[in-house]
Design a protein around this motif. Sequence first.
Motif, PDB file in Angstrom:
ATOM      1  N   UNK A  66       1.064  -1.234   0.193  1.00 42.10           N
ATOM      2  CA  UNK A  66       0.043   0.083  -0.157  1.00 42.10           C
ATOM      3  C   UNK A  66       0.658   1.359   0.102  1.00 42.10           C
ATOM      4  N   UNK A  67       0.392   2.278  -0.783  1.00 42.54           N
ATOM      5  CA  UNK A  67       1.188   3.414  -0.679  1.00 42.54           C
ATOM      6  C   UNK A  67       0.901   4.195   0.386  1.00 42.54           C
ATOM      7  N   UNK A  68      -0.168   4.137   1.155  1.00 44.12           N
ATOM      8  CA  UNK A  68      -0.750   4.808   2.524  1.00 44.12           C
ATOM      9  C   UNK A  68       0.091   4.010   3.423  1.00 44.12           C
ATOM     10  N   UNK A  69       1.064   5.089   4.285  1.00 46.48           N
ATOM     11  CA  UNK A  69       1.907   4.417   5.329  1.00 46.48           C
ATOM     12  C   UNK A  69       1.225   3.851   6.428  1.00 46.48           C
ATOM     13  N   UNK A  70       0.012   4.385   6.768  1.00 47.87           N
ATOM     14  CA  UNK A  70      -0.652   3.793   7.791  1.00 47.87           C
ATOM     15  C   UNK A  70      -1.131   2.442   7.551  1.00 47.87           C
ATOM     16  N   UNK A 131       5.850   5.254  -2.714  1.00 46.84           N
ATOM     17  CA  UNK A 131       5.195   5.848  -1.157  1.00 46.84           C
ATOM     18  C   UNK A 131       5.655   7.231  -1.042  1.00 46.84           C
ATOM     19  N   UNK A 132       6.647   7.675  -1.171  1.00 46.67           N
ATOM     20  CA  UNK A 132       6.835   9.209  -1.195  1.00 46.67           C
ATOM     21  C   UNK A 132       6.326   9.786  -1.898  1.00 46.67           C
ATOM     22  N   UNK A 133       6.074   9.468  -3.363  1.00 43.28           N
ATOM     23  CA  UNK A 133       5.510  10.303  -4.358  1.00 43.28           C
ATOM     24  C   UNK A 133       4.050  10.635  -4.072  1.00 43.28           C
ATOM     25  N   UNK A 134       3.335   9.415  -3.471  1.00 46.59           N
ATOM     26  CA  UNK A 134       1.930   9.473  -3.260  1.00 46.59           C
ATOM     27  C   UNK A 134       1.600  10.234  -1.901  1.00 46.59           C
ATOM     28  N   UNK A 135       2.550  10.524  -1.105  1.00 43.83           N
ATOM     29  CA  UNK A 135       2.424  11.127   0.193  1.00 43.83           C
ATOM     30  C   UNK A 135       2.925  12.745   0.038  1.00 43.83           C
ATOM     31  N   UNK A 136       3.656  13.246  -1.186  1.00 45.89           N
ATOM     32  CA  UNK A 136       3.960  14.351  -1.230  1.00 45.89           C
ATOM     33  C   UNK A 136       3.318  15.422  -2.412  1.00 45.89           C
ATOM     34  N   UNK A 137       3.048  14.680  -3.520  1.00 45.72           N
ATOM     35  CA  UNK A 137       2.747  15.430  -4.627  1.00 45.72           C
ATOM     36  C   UNK A 137       1.178  15.516  -4.552  1.00 45.72           C
ATOM     37  N   UNK A 138       0.806  16.697  -4.808  1.00 43.11           N
ATOM     38  CA  UNK A 138      -0.717  16.980  -4.824  1.00 43.11           C
ATOM     39  C   UNK A 138      -1.658  16.392  -5.623  1.00 43.11           C
ATOM     40  N   UNK A 139      -1.253  16.097  -6.830  1.00 47.33           N
ATOM     41  CA  UNK A 139      -1.983  15.396  -7.808  1.00 47.33           C
ATOM     42  C   UNK A 139      -2.342  14.077  -7.738  1.00 47.33           C
ATOM     43  N   UNK A 140      -1.256  13.375  -6.828  1.00 47.04           N
ATOM     44  CA  UNK A 140      -1.504  11.785  -6.272  1.00 47.04           C
ATOM     45  C   UNK A 140      -2.382  11.485  -4.982  1.00 47.04           C
ATOM     46  N   UNK A 141      -2.093  12.535  -4.064  1.00 46.57           N
ATOM     47  CA  UNK A 141      -2.647  12.461  -2.817  1.00 46.57           C
ATOM     48  C   UNK A 141      -4.073  11.925  -2.795  1.00 46.57           C
ATOM     49  N   UNK A 142      -5.082  12.444  -3.590  1.00 45.26           N
ATOM     50  CA  UNK A 142      -6.497  11.886  -3.520  1.00 45.26           C
ATOM     51  C   UNK A 142      -6.477  10.411  -3.884  1.00 45.26           C
TER      52      UNK A 142
END
Length: 307
Positions: A66-70, A131-142
Amino acid sequence: MYGKSSILDDLKRQFTSGNTVTQLIIINVAIFLLINIVNVVVFLIHSSRATSDLWMSNMLEWVMLPADTMQLLKRPWTLLTHIFTHQGILHLLFNMLWLFWFGKIIQEFIGNKKILPLFIYGGLTGAALLIISYNIFPALQPSLPYVKALGASAGVLAIVVAAATLVPDYTVFLLFFGAVRIKYIALVMIAIDLVSIPEYNTGGHIAHLGGALFGYVFIKQLQVGHDWSIPFNNFTNRLVSIFSRKKEPHVVYRTGKQESRKKSRSGSAESVDKQKRVDEILDKIARSGYDSLSKEEKEFLFRYSKE
């Protein structure tokens, strides 16, 4: 006459041969077959495609990264399990073909012991970049809660780029294209992943680029004398020794101690000399390419890769 042997015997012989490329292919294929055979059984028992699809989805949930760290904190083992698991047959097929072709090149030039560290570290670097990309880039966070990664592509691309960095002018023959230098194959693969990020499978393409980056840095560090595979191999050797340790009879040697120490020192010195020679040859390849090596240097490198 030819001796009789089962397919299982052949696979066991191949797996125990010490060839890491073959071992990785067998592991990946075996996991794929196991998952899909169980899926077939579920389908036949319940006579429902929906039931088998649900089973497959639930099972993959436990091995996908999962990209979500939790979510990752609840399933940390997925850092490794996702690297060895494939869902689609074509995904598996192409990954194993690339692994076979470029893994053989790595084995030929710098030895079998570099394959597993490249594969695992490349997969982990790809996972980290995802993981880093999905947690820092606004376009990917949703999409963060829903993104999960699966497959060996990042580890395989690490090996592809490592080979292309080590011997960029090594030539292979491709259907419809003829003779192609592997540096161009690696560049095309990287370019496809890069431009495909906004289109589809965004997380997968980002992970691939992470693996490619590691493969490049690994070889560049090796060429200046920093072998990142050594700590990994030392750890895995200790791990294997723990699980394979057997109680052996205690033997006390009362004579020949000086000779044993002398042989030990001689063996260590010989090993250091060989490594120094390999480093010198790798430096020469980095400066002038593989074709600049003498016949004796090529033969030495080939022999060393088999050890």
